[in-house]
Motif scaffolding. Structure first.
Motif, short mmCIF file in Angstrom:
data_model
loop_
_atom_site.label_atom_id
_atom_site.label_comp_id
_atom_site.label_asym_id
_atom_site.label_seq_id
_atom_site.Cartn_x
_atom_site.Cartn_y
_atom_site.Cartn_z
N PRO A 1 -1.37 7.44 1.30
CA PRO A 1 -2.29 6.88 2.27
C PRO A 1 -3.32 6.01 1.60
O PRO A 1 -4.40 5.89 2.10
N ASN A 2 -2.98 5.44 0.51
CA ASN A 2 -4.08 4.79 -0.16
C ASN A 2 -3.96 3.29 -0.43
O ASN A 2 -3.92 2.51 0.50
N MET A 3 -3.89 2.88 -1.67
CA MET A 3 -4.33 1.50 -1.84
C MET A 3 -3.41 0.55 -2.59
O MET A 3 -2.50 0.94 -3.28
N THR B 1 -2.38 8.82 8.08
CA THR B 1 -1.45 9.26 7.05
C THR B 1 -1.89 10.46 6.24
O THR B 1 -1.12 10.98 5.47
N THR B 2 -3.16 10.88 6.38
CA THR B 2 -3.59 11.97 5.49
C THR B 2 -3.36 13.32 6.15
O THR B 2 -3.14 13.41 7.34
N MET C 1 0.86 -1.15 0.00
CA MET C 1 0.00 0.00 0.00
C MET C 1 0.90 1.20 0.00
O MET C 1 1.89 1.24 0.70
#
Lengths: 419, 419
Positions: free
Chosen positions: B187-189, B418-419, B184
């Motif tokens: 902050p995503n996928m 994380t954002t 990952m």
């Protein structure tokens, strides 16, 4: 607005029901593990069961009983052994359980339903049930709901119960329910069990339809870890002891009873999601703009079940990208240029365009909802969910699903070496 | 037995391919983040993409390109930004990326394919790609596979690459592949990307069929967390530079090439599962006795994806009940009296009956396979999976799926704020 009120009493709030729950020595922990629910008179029965092709003997038993006749007068439920993957022996055991209860209550065994939760593949110690049964029956009371709700728990943190009362033409009708949820009993698996009592008189076919639809909008819309159990069971009784006119046909009266029933099931379902293993908060995913309700529900369920999104919520991270990704993989077609996503009252994506939303405020919302959920008396309030609103277009289809976040505790509970 | 050999060189092992990977400043970490793969001549191209209805701009772009013409000569891949959920701007960016590479290599932009992985909803800083492109092209080399494999990584712990060579009538044909997996990027996928090169000459339709079938048996059979990405992409090129006779029609030659291609894809797929976030071991679920292969594969995938079973493996708990439950909910009908389950060489359930197997030995097997998997040079060997064999009947359908265990680390990686 719902025109009914919450009352105390759980499954023994409706007229003509007694219940009990005691320690029978089936759980290694020594906690209560055997529950009995009895209607004073034969009740119309409806059921919804696991869709798994590996299902427990009691599930097979209840299905067969319901197919033969939509009638029941007693439900025996044990916690400790699931009586699943137990082969021919398991089938004999469930027949014996029904016979024992039938003999003791002077009822035909066919009117005794059976449910189990606990370890898969271990036989139920029938002698312990035989020994405990006289005490269990002795303790049957019209205030026994709490004891029964306690006795069906596995690793649930709190018992789950509710009762509603509504006035139908000057006479009260009551519906009560208890449930157990996504706790795991060592060393095996989570099971959802729910028992609903109602004192209205409803025709069998109509009652089953109502129960199935209510289940679709409640228990089938919650997810903790996506692992459908071998034992999932909802049994609902309607015994007519309210003495209100029998509800035979669809219409406004039936619709009102179904709405009340759905409310009972939704409350229990939310309680199960909130008490998901390791959960720190309740997620409520609202989807609108789909072509039909089923599509909206599917999307809501997919988001509620996304491990990535669940992990983000545990981290209080307003990670809308994971929501968008989950919506996209739900198997429902839509134009991604119509996708809008909102967390609480913060719009994060609108018509396919990411917005520069206030990340600190979004984080604060997640922190706050989890705090509120844990500040209630039981630490398990369902009144402060993290709400996600999703719109995928202009259609009239809508649906809601509930879930919980994914925490270290989930892994710990399920990874612990236990066999 | 496979009659081909493993060789070094990855995607630049086949003749006529060059690759490079450099730091373009797209990742906050400063690690390599921009890769380029170029064929000396136009190659036949085939692709398999995410099934998500929320898909990234580069996925839409590659799909359209392939529909127009099954030809490609270059693939640009960046890590850092997924270019997903980026609206109209995202589409412009992918066209600009292709144009920039086309201009620099003197190729029509239509022959440049684009893939992205990273944060959802953030624009790709095109100026950084523009600035880095001359260096990237300057570093293109026929030993550039490793650099490219490094540059497409997100939170992967190790780069993933393989190459195979087989003799076809006295002449070698080579297939190489690189992939990135279920890491990952904050902050995503998670995204799965795989690029395969082949120096055989294959007709476009046949090549796409081979690639689709190979993908079904490999990449579509791995699961880390069930979260299909917006960016999942497999691109496979066949450039004919082996100078072997063109493979136009189905038949033994085509079948042999497809088997080799499938082997490449399976190795990459297993590497991705092994390197799943937080994983401590590789799971291999083998299912037989189904009515057809698709049903067997579905069951294998469901078991590989069960959070309960994955947690149990992390706890080294030989919890066959959770396997039985996952098999049951896969949506494939079978008679549970035919269900057999084996862990390593330990039979745990036979024909629906639970066996009194040696639990200590079963636990030891789980401990041992995880140790072996972590003792290899990279700590990421795919040679010692935890093997589960499941039989559901007498049918000829079989299938395999791969996954990994669920650890605290998975939750940690994905919950971190994380954002």
């Amino acid at each position: 607005m719902a025109d009914w009120q919450k009352i105390s009493g759980g499954i023994t709030a409706p007229k003509g029901y007694r219940a009990a729950g005691i320690r029978a020595g089936l759980k290694p922990s020594g906690l209560p593990d055997l529950a009995l629910i009895v209607s004073d008179v034969p009740a119309i029965a409806a059921g919804v069961f696991t869709t798994s092709h590996v299902c427990a003997a009691p599930v097979q038993y209840c299905r067969e009983r319901l197919q033969a006749k939509a009638n029941a007068q007693a439900i025996l439920c044990n916690a400790g052994q699931a009586n699943a993957a137990t082969g021919a022996q398991g089938w004999t055991t469930v027949l014996d359980q029904a016979q024992l209860v039938g003999d003791a209550l002077n009822l035909p065994p066919e009117s005794v339903f059976v449910a189990s939760t606990g370890v898969i593949g271990k036989p139920i110690p029938l002698d312990k049930i035989r020994t405990a049964l006289p005490t269990l029956i002795d303790q049957l009371t019209d205030s026994g709901s709490d004891a029964a709700a306690q006795a069906i728990m596995t690793t649930d943190l709190v018992p789950k119960a509710i009762a509603l009362e509504a006035d139908f033409d000057g006479h009260p009708i009551r519906i009560g329910g208890i449930a157990k949820g996504s706790g795991m009993i060592h060393p095996n698996m989570a099971t959802m069990l729910a028992f609903v009592t109602c004192d209205a008189a409803v025709s069998p076919h109509l009652w089953q339809e109502m129960v199935s639809r209510a289940s679709d909008r409640s228990f089938n819309q919650i997810t903790v870890d996506g692992d459908t159990s071998t034992n999932d069971t909802l049994l609902a009784l309607a015994n007519g002891q309210s003495r209100t006119p029998a509800i035979i046909d669809p219409g406004p009266i039936a619709e009102r009873l179904e709405a009340m029933l759905t409310d009972v099931c939704m409350y229990l379902a939310k309680s199960i999601a909130r008490d998901g293993e390791g959960a720190t908060c309740l997620l409520e995913i609202q989807v609108q703009g789909a072509n039909d309700d089923a599509s909206a529900r599917e999307i809501a369920r997919t988001v509620a079940g996304s491990m990535l999104f669940k992990s983000a919520v545990f981290g209080r991270d307003p990670n809308w990208g994971r929501i968008a990704a989950a919506v996209g993989r739900a198997g429902v077609y839509f134009d991604q240029n119509n996708l809008s996503i909102q967390l609480g009252d913060i719009l994060m994506m609108e018509q396919g365009q990411p917005l520069n939303f206030d990340r600190a405020a979004a984080n604060a919302y997640l922190v706050q909802q989890a705090q509120r959920a844990n500040q209630s008396e039981s630490g398990q309030s369902v009144s402060h969910p993290v709400v996600i609103q999703i719109s995928i277009g202009q259609g009239g289809g809508q649906g809601i699903a509930w879930g919980c976040d994914l925490s270290y505790e989930y892994v710990k509970i399920n990874a612990e070496y236990t066999t």
